[in-house]
Design a protein around this motif. Structure first.
Motif, short mmCIF file in Angstrom:
data_model
loop_
_atom_site.label_atom_id
_atom_site.label_comp_id
_atom_site.label_asym_id
_atom_site.label_seq_id
_atom_site.Cartn_x
_atom_site.Cartn_y
_atom_site.Cartn_z
N PRO A 216 0.54 -1.04 0.17
CA PRO A 216 -0.01 0.00 0.12
C PRO A 216 0.95 1.38 -0.29
CG PRO A 216 -1.27 -1.45 1.80
CD PRO A 216 0.36 -1.99 0.98
N ALA A 217 2.14 1.27 0.86
CA ALA A 217 2.91 2.41 1.23
C ALA A 217 3.22 2.98 -0.17
CB ALA A 217 3.59 2.35 1.91
N MET A 218 3.77 2.15 -0.77
CA MET A 218 4.03 2.12 -2.43
C MET A 218 2.91 2.52 -3.26
SD MET A 218 4.99 0.18 -5.56
CE MET A 218 5.25 0.19 -7.02
N ARG A 219 1.90 1.95 -3.35
CA ARG A 219 1.97 2.47 -4.37
C ARG A 219 0.84 3.53 -4.19
NH1 ARG A 219 -3.25 -1.76 -3.76
NH2 ARG A 219 -4.76 -0.70 -5.10
N LEU A 220 0.24 3.76 -2.97
CA LEU A 220 -0.08 5.64 -2.36
C LEU A 220 1.13 6.35 -3.60
CD1 LEU A 220 -0.87 5.48 1.10
CD2 LEU A 220 -2.17 5.73 -0.56
N ALA A 221 2.46 5.96 -3.01
CA ALA A 221 3.46 6.94 -3.49
C ALA A 221 3.72 6.90 -5.23
CB ALA A 221 5.28 6.67 -2.98
N VAL A 222 3.53 6.03 -5.65
CA VAL A 222 3.11 5.84 -7.78
C VAL A 222 1.65 6.58 -7.41
CG1 VAL A 222 2.42 4.65 -9.16
CG2 VAL A 222 4.18 3.43 -7.22
N ALA A 223 0.98 6.59 -6.98
CA ALA A 223 -0.31 6.97 -6.91
C ALA A 223 -0.64 9.50 -7.16
CB ALA A 223 -1.57 7.14 -6.89
N ALA A 224 0.08 9.11 -6.34
CA ALA A 224 0.86 10.73 -6.43
C ALA A 224 1.65 11.10 -7.08
CB ALA A 224 1.29 11.08 -5.22
N LEU A 225 2.87 9.89 -7.40
CA LEU A 225 4.04 10.56 -8.77
C LEU A 225 3.02 10.51 -9.57
CD1 LEU A 225 7.02 8.13 -7.20
CD2 LEU A 225 7.21 10.98 -7.13
N GLU A 226 2.32 9.51 -10.70
CA GLU A 226 1.69 9.64 -11.48
C GLU A 226 1.08 11.60 -11.56
OE1 GLU A 226 0.24 5.74 -11.44
OE2 GLU A 226 1.73 4.72 -12.81
N ALA A 227 0.37 11.80 -10.53
CA ALA A 227 -0.78 12.81 -10.70
C ALA A 227 0.55 13.85 -11.51
CB ALA A 227 -1.15 12.78 -9.32
N SER A 228 1.84 13.77 -11.02
CA SER A 228 2.86 15.29 -11.52
C SER A 228 3.20 15.45 -12.87
CB SER A 228 4.18 14.87 -11.09
OG SER A 228 5.53 15.81 -11.50
N ASP A 229 2.92 16.53 -12.98
CA ASP A 229 2.44 17.15 -14.97
C ASP A 229 3.91 17.84 -15.38
OD1 ASP A 229 3.75 19.72 -12.70
OD2 ASP A 229 2.00 20.95 -13.62
N THR A 230 5.00 16.64 -14.15
CA THR A 230 6.49 17.09 -15.18
C THR A 230 6.86 16.04 -16.18
OG1 THR A 230 7.62 17.56 -12.93
CG2 THR A 230 8.93 16.66 -14.53
N PRO A 231 6.71 16.82 -17.43
CA PRO A 231 6.85 15.64 -18.72
C PRO A 231 8.56 14.58 -18.60
CG PRO A 231 8.06 18.17 -18.75
CD PRO A 231 7.07 18.48 -17.57
N LEU A 232 8.31 13.46 -18.14
CA LEU A 232 8.75 12.43 -17.43
C LEU A 232 9.32 11.90 -19.41
CD1 LEU A 232 6.85 11.14 -15.56
CD2 LEU A 232 8.91 13.09 -14.94
N LEU A 233 10.86 11.09 -18.84
CA LEU A 233 11.37 10.51 -20.30
C LEU A 233 10.79 8.14 -20.17
CD1 LEU A 233 15.40 11.62 -19.54
CD2 LEU A 233 13.59 11.96 -21.11
N ALA A 234 10.42 8.40 -19.03
CA ALA A 234 9.72 7.17 -18.78
C ALA A 234 8.56 7.36 -17.43
CB ALA A 234 11.20 5.89 -18.05
N SER A 235 8.61 5.90 -17.78
CA SER A 235 7.54 5.42 -16.45
C SER A 235 8.51 5.96 -14.90
CB SER A 235 6.51 4.20 -16.56
OG SER A 235 5.68 3.77 -15.94
N VAL A 236 7.36 6.79 -14.41
CA VAL A 236 7.44 6.83 -12.93
C VAL A 236 7.39 5.93 -12.44
CG1 VAL A 236 5.41 8.37 -12.37
CG2 VAL A 236 7.84 8.78 -11.41
N GLY A 237 6.02 4.91 -12.41
CA GLY A 237 5.65 3.78 -11.16
C GLY A 237 6.63 2.74 -11.58
#
Length: 515
Positions: A216-237
């Motif tokens: 759960p802690a990792m999934r919460l972190a990933v959900a918040a990271l995926e909400a970032s509007d930063t243009p990324l080179l690769a999947s943050v998840g």
């Protein structure tokens, strides 16, 4: 000198100017609501903070000072339940105010200086801020992590990442802390540290260090990271999952919130949905206990990557109607609350639609052929594995629950706002490679069809020529001597009967006499 006698403007004010995206959000306000004592005495809020944070602090203390370097930002909040001072941190320090009992700089130390401020490095700014606090004061400081996942995967050049937020290249400061250990060494006396994932999630660093991929802690972190509007080179998840497997998720968080001094009891995690605590028996969410275990999506992705179809089928058969993303504290209870069998099946269909999006959209390895990835074939098969008949009604309702687009392809969703539709660079390249492979396969298929059509056309032409030859041969046979002899013999054969012969002779004689 009391807080009320401070001048409204000190050295270092900026005009015209505004500091965008101030620190705030439900996670931060929930954390501060637990941390701050009821009557904390004199409070300093340094740097841009959302009005929700300012109002919360003002509701706890009658003596609140807000320091903003932007004149326009200061005018926007002036007149509320707190005193507003416009200027830089060093300008406020020059006024030598009485020590504050609470100092809050959740936005960090980067946006506290003006164009005429001294060239203070990060430790000097931290010392200046702490110098405004009393010896037993509660101090909250936000620290940006230069080694964060989003920073490492940011596809923008360094000069475009911070814009005009920094008047000097503060991110090139060699004394700027770049890890949680360096933060502890520079500040000293750190009582609590929370990993900060935007406005959406605060996770206690100790719990985040102990979490694993799919928990759960990792999934919460990933959900918040995926909400970032930063243009990324690769999947943050994918990057966050790799960090969690190595116990480094806290080390690559976008930033931290450090607490110096004592304060009220706080929870393990803060999200927009509320707070939760991690104990030996699992996560305590309200009056429920959610096991701290690996989620279904991670298990199924691992089975699919191993091409373990029997294992995948056995696991799917034991699934209740759950969601494969979103709030992990709600995942095991989504459909069990409904007593309607159709809704339970529809919730399960929605879960499989979302899992298909993760599997196919994330270019994960799986054992199923390419022609099953389009349409509903995979979802129908998985529903059957789960013991549910994939009727059209269930699939339609499942798409609605999953928030799909009209063609049935589900979109990302979670406990935080959806990310941009623009994919990261790695996903775009993978999509391009897949598109090229599909084009090549389709071109080969088209070539095969064209060749088959040419063969069929040649066969038709050959058969047409054969029919023409047969017709010509038939005409030659009918006009030849053999055909005439055969016709004469046929006529003679018909005259073998005397009655027919007499009738024929009479008919010929009558015709002859009538000439």
């Amino acid at each position: 000198m009391t807080d009320r006698t401070l001048p409204p403007v000190v050295r270092g004010e900026i005009q015209p100017w505004t500091d965008r995206n101030p620190a705030g959000g439900p996670a931060l306000t929930g954390f501060l609501a637990d941390l701050l004592p009821d009557r904390p005495g004199r409070v300093l809020v340094a740097g841009p903070h959302h009005t929700g944070v300012l109002d919360l602090v003002a509701s706890r203390s009658d003596d609140v000072t807000v320091l903003l370097r932007s004149v326009s930002d200061a005018e926007a909040v002036r007149g509320n339940m707190y005193a507003v001072v416009t200027g830089a941190l060093d300008g406020l320090a020059d006024e030598k105010p009485e020590p504050f009992d609470v100092v809050i700089a959740a936005d960090g130390l980067d946006r506290l200086l003006g164009p005429d401020s001294a060239a203070l490095d990060w430790p000097e700014r931290a010392a200046l801020l702490r110098g405004l606090a009393g010896p037993a004061a509660l101090v909250v400081i936000g620290v940006e992590n230069g080694f964060s996942i989003t920073g490492l995967l940011d596809r923008r050049p360094a000069k475009d990442r911070y814009g005009d937020d920094e008047w000097r290249p503060l991110h090139d400061d060699p004394r700027r802390p770049g890890s949680a250990a360096q933060v502890n060494d520079l500040l000293g006396g750190v009582q609590r540290r929370y990993a900060r994932f935007g406005e959406h999630t605060l996770l206690e660093s100790g719990a985040l260090t102990r979490t694993q991929a799919g928990f759960p802690a990792m999934r919460l972190a990933v959900a918040a990271l995926e909400a970032s509007d930063t243009p990324l080179l690769a999947s943050v998840g994918d990057a966050a999952e790799a960090a969690a497997r190595s116990g480094m998720l806290d080390a690559v968080a976008p930033g931290w919130l450090v607490v110096l001094g004592s304060g009220g009891a706080t929870h393990t995690v803060y999200t927009p949905a509320g707070a939760a605590d991690l104990a030996a028996d699992g996560w305590h969410v309200g009056d429920r206990v959610v096991p701290d275990v690996e989620d279904a999506e991670t298990v199924l992705l691992r089975l699919a990557a191993a091409e373990d179809v029997p294992g995948f089928r056995a696991y799917a058969a034991n699934l209740d109607a759950v969601r494969f993303d979103g709030d992990p504290f709600q995942a095991s209870a989504t459909a069990s609350r409904s007593s309607d069998a159709f809704e339970r099946s529809a919730n399960l269909a929605a879960a499989w639609f979302r899992f298909r999006h993760r599997l196919i959209g994330g270019h994960h390895r799986h054992p199923w052929p390419p022609w099953m990835t389009d349409g509903d074939d995979l979802v129908k098969m998985w529903l059957a594995m789960s013991g549910t008949e994939p009727t059209d009604e269930i699939l339609t309702r499942g798409r609605e629950i999953a928030g799909t687009v009209p063609d049935g392809r589900p979109a990302l969703a979670g406990t935080v706002p959806d990310v941009s539709d623009v994919p990261d660079l790695r996903t775009a390249l993978a999509d391009a490679d897949q598109a090229r492979a599909t084009i090549k396969e389709q071109a080969g298929h088209i070539f095969g069809l064209e060749r088959t059509m040419r063969f069929r056309d040649q066969q038709l032409r050959t058969r047409e020529q054969q029919l023409r030859n047969l017709r010509d041969e038939l005409r030659r046979l009918k006009s030849g001597r053999s055909a005439k002899v055969a016709a004469t013999i046929s006529r003679v054969a018909r005259l073998r009967d005397p009655k027919h012969l007499a009738g024929a002779v009479k008919k010929r004689a009558k015709a002859f006499l009538l000439r």
